[in-house]
Scaffold this motif. Structure first.
Motif, short mmCIF file in Angstrom:
data_model
loop_
_atom_site.label_atom_id
_atom_site.label_comp_id
_atom_site.label_asym_id
_atom_site.label_seq_id
_atom_site.Cartn_x
_atom_site.Cartn_y
_atom_site.Cartn_z
N GLU A 1 0.83 -1.21 0.00
CA GLU A 1 0.00 0.00 0.00
C GLU A 1 0.87 1.26 0.00
N PHE A 2 0.35 2.30 -0.68
CA PHE A 2 1.05 3.59 -0.69
C PHE A 2 0.02 4.70 -0.87
N TYR A 3 0.43 5.92 -0.53
CA TYR A 3 -0.40 7.11 -0.74
C TYR A 3 0.12 7.88 -1.94
N LEU A 4 -0.80 8.41 -2.74
CA LEU A 4 -0.45 9.26 -3.87
C LEU A 4 -0.75 10.71 -3.48
N LEU A 5 0.30 11.53 -3.52
CA LEU A 5 0.24 12.88 -2.96
C LEU A 5 0.47 13.93 -4.04
N ASP A 6 -0.05 15.13 -3.79
CA ASP A 6 0.17 16.25 -4.72
C ASP A 6 1.53 16.89 -4.47
N GLY A 7 1.81 18.00 -5.15
CA GLY A 7 3.10 18.65 -5.01
C GLY A 7 3.38 19.20 -3.64
N ASN A 8 2.34 19.38 -2.83
CA ASN A 8 2.50 19.83 -1.44
C ASN A 8 2.53 18.66 -0.46
N LYS A 9 2.61 17.45 -1.01
CA LYS A 9 2.69 16.22 -0.23
C LYS A 9 1.45 15.98 0.63
N GLN A 10 0.29 16.28 0.01
CA GLN A 10 -1.00 16.00 0.61
C GLN A 10 -1.77 15.04 -0.31
N PRO A 11 -2.65 14.19 0.24
CA PRO A 11 -3.38 13.23 -0.60
C PRO A 11 -4.13 13.93 -1.74
N LEU A 12 -4.20 13.26 -2.89
CA LEU A 12 -4.83 13.84 -4.07
C LEU A 12 -6.33 14.01 -3.91
N PHE A 13 -6.96 13.28 -3.02
CA PHE A 13 -8.34 13.55 -2.65
C PHE A 13 -8.53 13.17 -1.20
N PHE B 1 5.56 5.28 0.55
CA PHE B 1 5.37 3.99 1.20
C PHE B 1 5.63 4.10 2.70
N MET B 2 5.62 5.33 3.22
CA MET B 2 5.73 5.53 4.67
C MET B 2 4.61 4.78 5.36
N ALA B 3 4.92 4.12 6.46
CA ALA B 3 3.94 3.23 7.08
C ALA B 3 2.73 3.96 7.65
N LYS B 4 2.93 5.14 8.24
CA LYS B 4 1.83 5.86 8.88
C LYS B 4 2.04 7.36 8.67
N PRO B 5 1.71 7.88 7.47
CA PRO B 5 1.97 9.30 7.21
C PRO B 5 1.11 10.24 8.05
N TRP B 6 -0.13 9.82 8.39
CA TRP B 6 -1.03 10.66 9.17
C TRP B 6 -1.66 9.84 10.29
N ALA B 7 -1.68 10.41 11.48
CA ALA B 7 -2.18 9.69 12.65
C ALA B 7 -3.64 9.29 12.49
N GLU B 8 -4.42 10.12 11.81
CA GLU B 8 -5.86 9.89 11.73
C GLU B 8 -6.28 9.02 10.55
N VAL C 1 10.77 3.58 13.15
CA VAL C 1 10.03 4.15 14.27
C VAL C 1 8.56 4.31 13.88
N ASN C 2 8.34 4.77 12.65
CA ASN C 2 7.00 5.05 12.18
C ASN C 2 6.17 3.79 11.97
N SER C 3 6.82 2.66 11.63
CA SER C 3 6.10 1.42 11.33
C SER C 3 5.10 1.06 12.42
N PHE C 4 5.51 1.23 13.67
CA PHE C 4 4.73 0.69 14.78
C PHE C 4 3.52 1.54 15.13
N LYS C 5 3.39 2.70 14.49
CA LYS C 5 2.24 3.56 14.75
C LYS C 5 1.00 3.12 13.97
N ARG C 6 1.15 2.13 13.09
CA ARG C 6 -0.02 1.67 12.32
C ARG C 6 -0.74 0.51 12.98
N PHE C 7 -0.17 -0.06 14.06
CA PHE C 7 -0.77 -1.24 14.68
C PHE C 7 -1.70 -0.83 15.80
N GLN C 8 -2.98 -0.77 15.46
CA GLN C 8 -4.02 -0.35 16.40
C GLN C 8 -5.22 -1.26 16.23
N GLY C 9 -5.97 -1.45 17.32
CA GLY C 9 -7.16 -2.30 17.24
C GLY C 9 -8.17 -1.78 16.24
#
Length: 433
Positions: free
Chosen positions: A140-152, A232-239, A290-298
């Protein structure tokens, strides 16, 4: 592929540049670009470059504790020797070809610390036992615009309508990979804003890992052609949902005439037991940052404990046995930032250990696995490194030199994070303390 055949392709296709590539410890594709003329002259002996890529972090930061290359030994040379069977034309750039390389010291000995060499070692062990491992990647990966924000914004998992809005770049990725010699099963939208999953065709373990390394780099390159970023960052956004890397796997006979997980149910159960037995200890090889482990949540489609279940995406291992030649096991603790060679090697090593020691899996989980009474996965990078360091099987199957290097790099990364002062801390404490 013979060199004479490659020479003919170079001349026929007007190739002027050949990229010599290999994955470093972090899975980043590194190497050199050389003229086609120079490549043909040096293809057998290889090209020299410093060992630094096996001894630095993801930002090329150096640190003193690596035996393979350091300031005391002067960062000596290694040889990147092309694996001619991996030669291919780069479909999205004119006049360019690519070839993967194996890494050797100047005396011609393969470097044990090379991630590709680590996987080759495990595959050889499987072959010696009479097994041919086949593997599939879901990444899985996120596709981002030139400001590094999701395209939608918003979640539109599997939506063909929203997917069509991204097809101008996804089509080039899909066709580019196919023309690059990497067979693609599908691209589809995942459970995050402009989050995408790419599924590569099932194949031999080493070839599949090669393809996954190349696919990650190609996807990022093609995104940049369009002024976009693929991460391919594991958890780019907490929410938002994290990015996983799920490994499908099975063992076949040497001639690929039969899936042994279908033919021999006991063998499959021993392999499953091995996967589970080493899930916690090997987890950092598939979730290395370090970031990998922030994606493991119930209740997040990422497992939180060592469980298995039949066709259940809340468990660490999703069993898809009993499906004829499609019988397989899916390990779901990997993160998209993993080095493909290392996560595949770790999975195969764990499963083979289960077979060799005739392990028996724990009881199956019948419901939401995050609520099960089971061994909890590591909470962070430091804890995961601690479990790996205590595991002798990892050293035996993957190589002690490699494990020591991996631990050194991981501890370096954890120490940098522990010393960092984050925006969250400043926003929370700066004014009010």
């Amino acid at each position: 592929m013979e060199l004479a055949e490659i020479k003919a392709i170079i001349e026929r296709q007007g190739i002027h540049t050949v990229e010599l590539g290999f994955a470093d410890i972090n899975g980043v594709l590194r190497g050199k670009r050389v003229s086609a003329r120079h490549f043909l002259k040096t293809a057998y002996q290889g090209t020299a470059l410093a060992r630094g890529p096996l001894a630095w972090d993801i930002q090329c930061g150096v640190y003193p504790d690596t035996e393979i290359a350091n300031f005391e030994n002067g960062y000596p040379d290694m040889l990147a020797r092309p694996v001619l069977s991996t030669f291919r034309i780069v479909a999205w750039r004119d006049g360019c070809a690519f070839v993967l390389c194996d890494l050797y010291d100047v005396h011609g000995q393969a470097l044990e610390e090379s991630p590709r060499e680590v996987l080759k070692k495990v595959v050889v062990r499987a072959q010696a036992l009479g097994y041919r491992p086949l593997v599939g990647s879901e990444l899985e990966f996120y596709l981002l615009d030139g400001n590094k924000q999701p395209l939608f914004q918003g979640v539109q998992c599997y939506s063909l309508y929203k997917g069509a809005q991204l097809e101008y770049v996804i089509e080039e990725m899909r066709n580019g990979l196919e023309n690059f010699g990497i067979e693609v099963e599908a691209f589809h939208l995942e459970y995050g804003p402009a989050q995408i999953e790419v599924i590569l065709e099932y194949g031999d373990a080493l070839t599949l890992a090669d393809h996954t390394v190349l696919a990650k780099n190609a996807i990022k390159e093609i995104a940049r052609k369009h002024g976009l970023y693929a991460t391919f960052m594991a958890k780019p956004w907490a929410e938002e949902s994290g990015c996983g890397y799920h490994i499908h796997q099975s063992l076949w006979d040497p001639d690929l005439t039969g899936n042994l997980f279908h033919i021999n149910e006991e063998l499959a159960r021993h392999y499953l037991a091995g996967l589970l037995y080493h899930t916690r200890d090997f987890m950092v090889l598939g979730s290395p940052s370090v970031n990998s482990f922030k994606r493991f949540q119930g209740n997040s489609f990422a497992p939180v404990n060592v469980t298995w279940a039949t066709d259940n995406r809340t468990a660490a291992v999703r069993s898809l046995l009993g499906q004829g030649n499609g019988s397989r096991l899916e390990h779901r603790t990997g993160s998209a930032d993993a080095n493909p060679y290392l996560i595949v090697a770790a999975n195969l090593a764990a499963g083979l250990y289960g077979i060799e020691h005739k392990l028996v899996p724990p009881p199956i989980t019948a419901t939401n696995a995050c609520l099960a009474d089971a061994q909890v996965l590591p909470a962070d990078l430091q804890q995961a490194l601690h479990y790996l360091a205590k595991n002798q099987v990892a050293k035996d199957y993957l190589g002690e030199k490699f494990i020591q290097l991996f631990l050194t790099l991981g501890r370096h990364e954890a120490a940098l994070y522990a010393a960092a002062v984050t925006d969250w801390e400043r926003e929370r404490y700066l004014e009010m303390i």
